[in-house]
Write an enzyme that holds these catalytic residues in place. Structure first.
Site, PDB file in Angstrom:
ATOM      1  N   GLU A 176       0.877  -1.070  -0.098  1.00  0.00           N
ATOM      2  CA  GLU A 176       0.018  -0.075  -0.070  1.00  0.00           C
ATOM      3  C   GLU A 176       1.101   1.525  -0.155  1.00  0.00           C
ATOM      4  OE1 GLU A 176      -2.146  -1.159   3.147  1.00  0.00           O
ATOM      5  OE2 GLU A 176      -4.300  -1.397   1.964  1.00  0.00           O
ATOM      6  N   GLU A 327      -6.075  -8.004  -1.815  1.00  0.00           N
ATOM      7  CA  GLU A 327      -7.009  -8.138  -0.416  1.00  0.00           C
ATOM      8  C   GLU A 327      -8.141  -8.018  -0.410  1.00  0.00           C
ATOM      9  OE1 GLU A 327      -4.442  -6.236   2.496  1.00  0.00           O
ATOM     10  OE2 GLU A 327      -2.635  -6.565   1.593  1.00  0.00           O
ATOM     11  N   TRP A 335      -9.258  -2.258  12.160  1.00  0.00           N
ATOM     12  CA  TRP A 335      -9.212  -1.189  12.196  1.00  0.00           C
ATOM     13  C   TRP A 335     -10.576  -0.419  12.397  1.00  0.00           C
ATOM     14  CZ3 TRP A 335     -11.379   0.488   8.047  1.00  0.00           C
ATOM     15  CH2 TRP A 335     -11.219  -0.543   6.775  1.00  0.00           C
ATOM     16  N   TYR A 377      -7.287  -8.806  16.323  1.00  0.00           N
ATOM     17  CA  TYR A 377      -8.837  -9.573  16.106  1.00  0.00           C
ATOM     18  C   TYR A 377      -9.392  -8.906  14.967  1.00  0.00           C
ATOM     19  CZ  TYR A 377     -10.632  -8.792  20.824  1.00  0.00           C
ATOM     20  OH  TYR A 377     -10.050  -8.645  22.610  1.00  0.00           O
ATOM     21  N   HIS A 378      -7.608  -9.291  13.480  1.00  0.00           N
ATOM     22  CA  HIS A 378      -9.033  -9.656  12.253  1.00  0.00           C
ATOM     23  C   HIS A 378      -9.619  -9.879  11.618  1.00  0.00           C
ATOM     24  CE1 HIS A 378      -8.589  -8.172   7.441  1.00  0.00           C
ATOM     25  NE2 HIS A 378      -8.631  -6.934   8.190  1.00  0.00           N
TER      26      HIS A 378
HETATM   27  C1  GLA Z   1      -4.161  -3.537   4.513  1.00  0.00           C
HETATM   28  C2  GLA Z   1      -2.697  -4.143   4.612  1.00  0.00           C
HETATM   29  C3  GLA Z   1      -2.537  -5.369   5.456  1.00  0.00           C
HETATM   30  C4  GLA Z   1      -3.486  -5.415   6.427  1.00  0.00           C
HETATM   31  C5  GLA Z   1      -5.370  -5.243   6.345  1.00  0.00           C
HETATM   32  C6  GLA Z   1      -6.048  -5.306   6.861  1.00  0.00           C
HETATM   33  O1  GLA Z   1      -4.473  -3.982   3.451  1.00  0.00           O
HETATM   34  O2  GLA Z   1      -2.244  -3.987   3.362  1.00  0.00           O
HETATM   35  O3  GLA Z   1      -1.058  -5.751   5.765  1.00  0.00           O
HETATM   36  O4  GLA Z   1      -2.947  -4.544   7.569  1.00  0.00           O
HETATM   37  O5  GLA Z   1      -4.978  -4.404   5.683  1.00  0.00           O
HETATM   38  O6  GLA Z   1      -7.430  -4.808   6.909  1.00  0.00           O
END
Ligand code: GLA
Length: 686
Positions: A176, A327, A335, A377-378
């Protein structure tokens, strides 16, 4: 994290072919499945004895891709110059044994502690002057020459080792892109000044373009120029964004160069972007990549199919070709304000919507949470105990369905007659000087996209500078920054028979984010045969009526005027602030072989729907499929002489879709002339 006028038949045919050629499908891995399910996997976080259990579970779910290593720098280079790749050799080989290919992430979003200890100067300085500490991610400065050298070395070592590995299909650079964060340090400041000097040549030019006579902002020495923090000169703010874009493009190129020196051409190189994230201009950044990828998260709440479809189409438009969803959430994130789980069936709807809009891979983040770390927690597919969590079953269903439909989907991509234009410069320019806090240019884009997508059933979202000759209709809802060359590009499109629709605030600014020394829409005033007499931020809604029916304008209204004899008014304002009363709100005019229309207000949903219907009809746009009930989205992927339609019911009630003829239902495994879609139902028809 988050954050084509009806044209003679032959010409139409030619245009359709052109669009198709642009939409070849390079993101599909040669020799592999057409549409792939994947997951982010972190073998470095687990004992090796555990890996095969994970891979068996992945294989059982028809997961075909793992993205690995994007945070594994300290495991691959435990101390400077000492590389340990043997564990990774084994992880890649074991994945391959389970028919899973690997995408390697370069780990440069997480420089290891030995590096930041040796070179604390690579740690970013925040806008408030504080240096960030080690222990999070995106903590290094993208502009740092020293840091880039370390990035080059680790990426180079990985490329040397895996560039010819048959089980490695591609690369993701960084992660990212550090959310485009910059370091507010002397090195970056120096580079910004140098960049400005190479762009402007002289301070006189810079002072003139930025009108620095205003507020005594005149610069007599390049070293006087700061990095803008907070509100600043609009010209400087736009250039700072351009500089950020250049910095991250260079940061990326540093790694592309070393990867390409050692990796086989079949291995793709991509980056994972974030939809409408606006830290930099995504069009130049994605230019050197094989294809674009993005991370699709809902966060709080539930899937908004219109906004999410728009975000997919934005990503497809970066390079005007298919993309990957690197993703997506296996139900929930960690988050957001409220990290609720998506409803049962919604994850599958999201995965299929991605494919419907041109994704060739959908990857879950992540497989299993590390037992410690910032994201405990994800949502995952496997729990802390290593056994599947409930959503694993849904992921498996998606995997099996992708496997079932891969032959039909191979070599296909969305093809559209309608394009929406997006411009980062215009977005930033509006954001910085909103004039009314309610103005939301992305919301406005969505308000155009929604009805246009529904009617045409396929919309491209492309850069304002993109080639436009394949499109019957081009709509630019917020082209605030409209320099002369861009105006010429648009005029050529209209001249050749296209229909260009401009939204409010169009053509106000030049490329330096300064006011055009003419009324909106600037260089397009003559073609439109009309101009904006005055713009008004609205305190309350204003009645509007005309060809498209009657309704309300809200937030923003432009008083159109000085009309040429052949410029027609489509909508006018009713009683309002006196100034707007009975004045034109929407005007249109034939120009060359085409048409140009200007919509000067933010219209309510009913009027937008009528406006979209008018645009589509006037331009001769045809739907790709035919009528579908509310709550159902239909998309077409075309290629290799076939059309495949994906029907998605994102509502929680059953829907029946009549097919134009008997067709093959690929998921149900039968032929039928209608489709029964249950709540969150999906079908793929051919
Ligand atoms: C992002 C990151 C991942 C992770 C996810 C969690 O998109 O690229 O490493 O942190 O968020 O939602």
């Amino acid at each position: 994290m988050r954050w084509l006028r009806v044209v003679p038949c032959l010409a139409a045919l030619f245009c359709a072919q052109l669009t198709l050629a642009q939409s070849s499908v390079p993101s599909q891995i040669p020799g592999h499945d057409a549409v792939l399910l994947g997951t982010a996997w972190y073998p470095e976080q687990w004992p090796e004895s555990r890996w095969e259990d994970d891979l068996r579970l992945m294989e059982a779910a028809d997961i075909k891709v793992v993205r690995i290593t994007e945070f594994a720098w300290s495991r691959m280079e435990p101390s400077e110059g000492h590389y340990d790749f043997e564990w990774l050799d084994r992880a890649i080989a074991l994945a391959a044994k389970h028919h899973i290919v690997s995408v390697l992430g370069t780990p440069t979003a997480t420089p290891p502690a030995w590096l930041t200890l040796k070179h604390p100067e690579i740690l970013r300085i925040e806008p408030d002057g504080q240096r960030v500490t080690h222990g999070n991610r995106a903590h290094a400065s993208a502009a740092s020459v020293i840091y880039r050298e370390y990035c080059r070395k680790i990426a180079g070592q990985m490329a040397l080792r895996y560039g010819k590995n048959p089980d490695v299909v591609g690369w993701q650079i960084d992660n990212e892109y550090g959310y485009a964060l910059m370091s507010y340090d002397d090195e970056t400041r120096g580079q910004f000044r140098k960049w400005l000097k190479s762009k402007y040549g002289t301070l006189d030019t810079l002072n003139a373009r930025w009108t620095t006579a205003y507020w005594s902002e005149t610069y007599d020495d390049w070293n006087e120029i700061p990095i803008p923090v907070g509100e600043h000169n609009p010209g400087m703010m736009l250039e700072w964004k351009h500089f950020i874009t250049t910095t991250w493009a260079d940061y990326q190129q540093n790694q592309i160069t070393v990867l390409r020196a050692h990796v086989e051409p079949r291995q793709f190189i991509t980056g994972n972007f974030m939809g409408f994230f606006d830290g930099f201009d995504h069009y130049p950044i994605t230019e050197p990549l094989t294809f674009a990828a993005w991370d699709d998260y809902v966060g709080t709440g539930h899937l908004d199919p219109v906004y999410n479809g728009l975000s997919h189409d934005l990503t497809r438009g970066f390079k005007r070709q298919n993309f990957w969803v690197m993703e997506t959430q296996p139900g929930m994130v960690n988050w957001s304000r409220l990290n609720n789980q998506l409803n049962k069936g919604e994850v599958r709807v999201m995965a299929w919507q991605a494919v419907a809009h041109g994704a060739d891979e959908v990857g879950f983040w992540q497989w299993r949470s590390a037992l410690n770390g910032q994201e405990e927690y994800h949502g995952t597919l496997v729990g802390a105990d290593g056994t599947p969590v409930p959503v694993y079953t849904e992921a498996s269903q998606i995997g099996h369905e992708f496997a079932l439909t891969q032959d039909a989907l191979r070599g296909t991509a969305p093809v559209s007659e309608v394009a929406l234009l997006y411009s980062y410069d215009s977005h930033w320019a509006i954001q910085w000087q909103k004039h009314t806090e309610k103005y939301d240019d992305i919301g406005l884009l969505k308000s155009y996209y929604g009805p246009l997508r529904k009617l045409s059933q396929s919309v491209d979202v492309v850069s304002a500078n993109a080639p436009l000759e394949g499109y019957k209709l081009v709509v630019a809802p917020s082209l605030n920054v409209l320099p002369k060359d861009l105006a010429s590009h648009l005029l050529e499109y209209v001249h050749n028979g296209g229909h260009l629709v401009l939204g409010p605030r169009s053509g106000m600014k030049d490329e330096f984010n300064g006011l055009q020394a003419q009324r909106q829409p600037g260089y397009l005033v003559d073609a439109l045969g009309g101009r904006v007499e005055q713009f008004y931020a609205l305190e309350k809604d204003v009645p509007v009526s005309g060809t498209w029916g009657s309704g309300e304008a809200s937030i923003w209204a432009e008083q159109m005027g000085s009309l040429a004899p052949d410029t027609k008014t489509l909508l006018s304002y009713g009683k309002s602030n006196g100034w707007l009363d009975d004045q034109p709100a929407v005007v249109t005019r034939s120009y060359g072989k085409g048409r140009i229309t200007y919509i000067g207000a933010v219209l309510d949903e009913k009027l937008m729907t009528a406006a979209a219907a008018w645009m589509v009809q006037d331009s001769g746009v045809t739907p790709v499929f035919g009528p579908v009930p509310d709550g159902v989205e239909v998309s077409r992927r075309r290629g290799n002489g076939k059309d495949v339609f994906i029907l998605i019911n994102s509502s929680q009630e059953a829907r029946n879709v009549a097919l134009p003829r008997a067709m093959k239902l690929l998921l149900a495994g039968k032929a039928a002339s209608s489709v029964e879609l249950g709540p969150y139902g999906v079908e793929v028809v051919q």
